[in-house]
Design an enzyme around this catalytic site. Structure first.
Site, PDB file in Angstrom:
ATOM      1  N   SER A 216      18.118 -30.510 -22.612  1.00 38.85           N
ATOM      2  CA  SER A 216      17.280 -29.413 -23.089  1.00 38.85           C
ATOM      3  C   SER A 216      16.439 -28.761 -22.012  1.00 38.85           C
ATOM      4  O   SER A 216      15.944 -27.658 -22.221  1.00 38.85           O
ATOM      5  CB  SER A 216      16.381 -29.912 -24.208  1.00 38.85           C
ATOM      6  OG  SER A 216      15.497 -30.881 -23.703  1.00 38.85           O
TER       7      SER A 216
ATOM      8  N   HIS B 269      20.025 -30.288 -29.457  1.00 44.47           N
ATOM      9  CA  HIS B 269      19.991 -28.886 -29.016  1.00 44.47           C
ATOM     10  C   HIS B 269      21.341 -28.200 -29.181  1.00 44.47           C
ATOM     11  O   HIS B 269      21.552 -27.110 -28.662  1.00 44.47           O
ATOM     12  CB  HIS B 269      19.491 -28.788 -27.571  1.00 44.47           C
ATOM     13  CG  HIS B 269      18.058 -29.187 -27.450  1.00 44.47           C
ATOM     14  ND1 HIS B 269      17.018 -28.319 -27.683  1.00 44.47           N
ATOM     15  CD2 HIS B 269      17.493 -30.386 -27.176  1.00 44.47           C
ATOM     16  CE1 HIS B 269      15.864 -28.964 -27.543  1.00 44.47           C
ATOM     17  NE2 HIS B 269      16.121 -30.222 -27.235  1.00 44.47           N
TER      18      HIS B 269
ATOM     19  N   SER C 249      23.537 -45.451 -20.391  1.00 42.65           N
ATOM     20  CA  SER C 249      22.661 -44.348 -20.765  1.00 42.65           C
ATOM     21  C   SER C 249      22.600 -43.307 -19.646  1.00 42.65           C
ATOM     22  O   SER C 249      22.336 -43.645 -18.486  1.00 42.65           O
ATOM     23  CB  SER C 249      21.262 -44.942 -21.035  1.00 42.65           C
ATOM     24  OG  SER C 249      20.317 -43.936 -21.272  1.00 42.65           O
TER      25      SER C 249
ATOM     26  N   ARG D  92      -2.246 -31.259 -20.785  1.00 40.04           N
ATOM     27  CA  ARG D  92      -1.630 -30.402 -21.807  1.00 40.04           C
ATOM     28  C   ARG D  92      -2.679 -29.747 -22.690  1.00 40.04           C
ATOM     29  O   ARG D  92      -3.533 -30.433 -23.240  1.00 40.04           O
ATOM     30  CB  ARG D  92      -0.672 -31.225 -22.666  1.00 40.04           C
ATOM     31  CG  ARG D  92       0.533 -31.665 -21.871  1.00 40.04           C
ATOM     32  CD  ARG D  92       1.402 -32.674 -22.584  1.00 40.04           C
ATOM     33  NE  ARG D  92       2.464 -33.068 -21.641  1.00 40.04           N
ATOM     34  CZ  ARG D  92       3.731 -33.242 -21.970  1.00 40.04           C
ATOM     35  NH1 ARG D  92       4.115 -33.090 -23.212  1.00 40.04           N
ATOM     36  NH2 ARG D  92       4.619 -33.565 -21.066  1.00 40.04           N
TER      37      ARG D  92
ATOM     38  N   LYS E 159      14.859 -28.109 -35.140  1.00 39.91           N
ATOM     39  CA  LYS E 159      15.066 -27.094 -34.110  1.00 39.91           C
ATOM     40  C   LYS E 159      15.892 -25.954 -34.714  1.00 39.91           C
ATOM     41  O   LYS E 159      15.339 -25.158 -35.463  1.00 39.91           O
ATOM     42  CB  LYS E 159      15.603 -27.749 -32.849  1.00 39.91           C
ATOM     43  CG  LYS E 159      14.478 -28.627 -32.228  1.00 39.91           C
ATOM     44  CD  LYS E 159      14.815 -29.491 -31.062  1.00 39.91           C
ATOM     45  CE  LYS E 159      13.591 -30.360 -30.706  1.00 39.91           C
ATOM     46  NZ  LYS E 159      13.864 -31.360 -29.662  1.00 39.91           N
TER      47      LYS E 159
ATOM     48  N   THR F  61      18.700 -33.152 -35.194  1.00 44.64           N
ATOM     49  CA  THR F  61      17.384 -32.882 -35.770  1.00 44.64           C
ATOM     50  C   THR F  61      17.496 -31.775 -36.808  1.00 44.64           C
ATOM     51  O   THR F  61      18.400 -30.935 -36.742  1.00 44.64           O
ATOM     52  CB  THR F  61      16.369 -32.471 -34.683  1.00 44.64           C
ATOM     53  OG1 THR F  61      15.083 -32.312 -35.292  1.00 44.64           O
ATOM     54  CG2 THR F  61      16.749 -31.150 -34.029  1.00 44.64           C
TER      55      THR F  61
ATOM     56  N   THR G 132       8.160 -34.346 -18.018  1.00 44.54           N
ATOM     57  CA  THR G 132       9.291 -33.774 -18.760  1.00 44.54           C
ATOM     58  C   THR G 132      10.405 -33.363 -17.795  1.00 44.54           C
ATOM     59  O   THR G 132      11.587 -33.501 -18.100  1.00 44.54           O
ATOM     60  CB  THR G 132       8.817 -32.567 -19.594  1.00 44.54           C
ATOM     61  OG1 THR G 132       7.686 -32.985 -20.376  1.00 44.54           O
ATOM     62  CG2 THR G 132       9.882 -32.072 -20.528  1.00 44.54           C
TER      63      THR G 132
END
Ligand code: PLP
Length: 402
Positions: free
Chosen positions: A188, A216, A136, A21, A247, A244, A362
């Site tokens: 997302s 999101h 989950s 990254r 965002k 959140t 990701t």
């Protein structure tokens, strides 16, 4: 052991895979989002940001900035302590009231980030409930996975959005065993929605709590921007809503909204809440101002949806492999980590278009992608430039068309 050589090798392995990254150093320009300046070894380059999660540009909204300035002048820079030890200001209290009201719950609790909110809330609930089983979704965000892990509760993973699988797992459990279903409203990276109403049906049938990550969704869906659960008319059926402030609300921080009993339990037992300093009051004031604007401005949400639809349409027209997504998130498939990184390097260096490559872990290997987040501040000309640049890169790298 040669520690330096060891860590050097771990990094070299990432680089060899093309998924090391590299951060773009940016100065966003308040009042001119999505315009920013990128600094390469100190030299400035103008860029257009296409991958921000500040979906509505609230991070530059005049009312948000005014509230933040005023609170800094009033209260100073930091909170001065944990919430319990001198760190609770009137701005924190007002923000929690605003959040509870947004989600039509009786209480809310603010954390320093959405990540900490998930980590703390799930680890606390899973640890407190005796013999709890947490169900989950397999695509849940890392912050939920870690929260569940820290709870040390039993966990089963259900296939993504697979209600039959979820039901079979629930049905195998005694009705009286405490159960919690953890899932998201908008996933997302693919941009698909969770089946909130159906999961609430199952939760009621099998006596489970529901825990919904609306990170999101908040600000972006529903009549007052309370999220997808509000849009779907099921907000009152979700036990714990997590979100959140970083965002769509454009500031920073995270929260849960739930009953007073659940919020008080997390407040009283949650280590990531108790042992961490409170958000600066000015952040709380700015977040509250942002929520107030977003709640009363459906036009922001309409424009956001229109911009996303327009961009998807344009990408189709240009035969760029836009992945099917019912939400505002616009993923474009590359399918290879090294070329995904290369494509974004060319876009940035040659076209001044900033899109961060999305690679493993990701997303799964082979589905590496560009993730575009158009918003109300991206105009038609910027879209046209984006699509032309993408087409040029697709030709240059001989990437697969749609
Ligand atoms: C970004 C994100 C979080 C964490 O929120 P922050 O406020 O950025 O810490 C939690 N869940 C999901 C699904 C996210 O995408």
């Amino acid at each position: 052991m040669d520690y330096t050589a060891f860590f050097h090798d771990r990094i070299a392995a990432l680089k060899a895979e093309g998924r090391y990254r590299v951060f773009a150093e940016l100065a966003r320009h308040a009042g001119h989002f999505p315009a920013a300046t990128r600094f390469v070894d100190g030299a400035p380059q103008p860029v257009t940001v296409w991958c921000s999660n500040d979906y509505l540009g609230m991070g530059q909204h005049p009312e948000v900035l005014a509230a933040m300035h005023a609170a800094v002048d009033e209260c100073g820079a930091g909170a001065g302590g944990t919430r319990n030890i001198s760190g609770t200001s009137r701005h924190h209290v007002a923000l929690e009231r605003e959040l509870a009201s947004l989600h039509e719950k009786e209480a809310a609790l603010v954390f320093t980030s959405g990540y900490t909110a998930n980590l703390t809330a799930l680890s606390t609930l899973g640890a407190l409930l005796p013999d709890c089983l947490i169900l989950s979704d397999e695509l849940n965000h890392n912050s939920m996975i870690e929260g569940i892990r820290h709870s040390r509760a039993d966990k089963v993973v259900f296939r993504h959005n697979d209600l039959d699988h979820l039901e079979s797992l629930l049905a195998a459990q005694p009705r009286e065993r405490p159960k919690l279903i953890a899932f998201e409203s908008v996933y997302s990276m693919d941009g698909d929605f969770g089946p909130i109403a159906e999961i609430c049906d199952l939760a009621e049938r099998y006596n489970a709590l529901t825990y919904l990550d609306e990170v999101h969704g908040v600000g972006l869906y529903g009549a007052t921007g309370a999220g997808v659960a509000q849009r779907d008319g099921v907000m009152h059926r979700v036990d714990i809503i997590q979100g959140t402030l970083a965002k769509a609300f454009g500031v920073v921080g995270g929260y849960v909204a739930a009953t007073p009993e659940i919020c008080d339990a997390i407040r009283s037992y949650g280590q990531g809440f108790i042992f961490s300093s409170a958000l600066p009051p000015a952040i709380a004031a700015a977040a509250q101002a942002s929520i107030a604007v977003v709640r009363r401005t459906p036009a922001l949400r309409e424009k956001h949806q229109e911009r996303a639809a327009t961009l998807k349409h344009l990408l189709h027209e240009w035969r760029l492999p836009v992945m099917r997504s019912p939400s505002h998130i616009v993923p474009v498939l590359v399918g290879d980590a090294a070329r995904c990184k290369l494509a974004t390097d060319i876009l940035l260096d040659d076209f001044g278009i900033y899109i961060q490559p999305i690679n493993y872990p990701t997303v799964p290997r082979g589905t590496e992608r560009l993730r575009l987040t158009p918003g109300p501040h991206h105009d038609d000309l910027q879209m046209r430039r984006l699509v032309e640049a993408l087409a040029a890169v697709w030709r240059r790298l001989e990437l697969a068309a749609a």
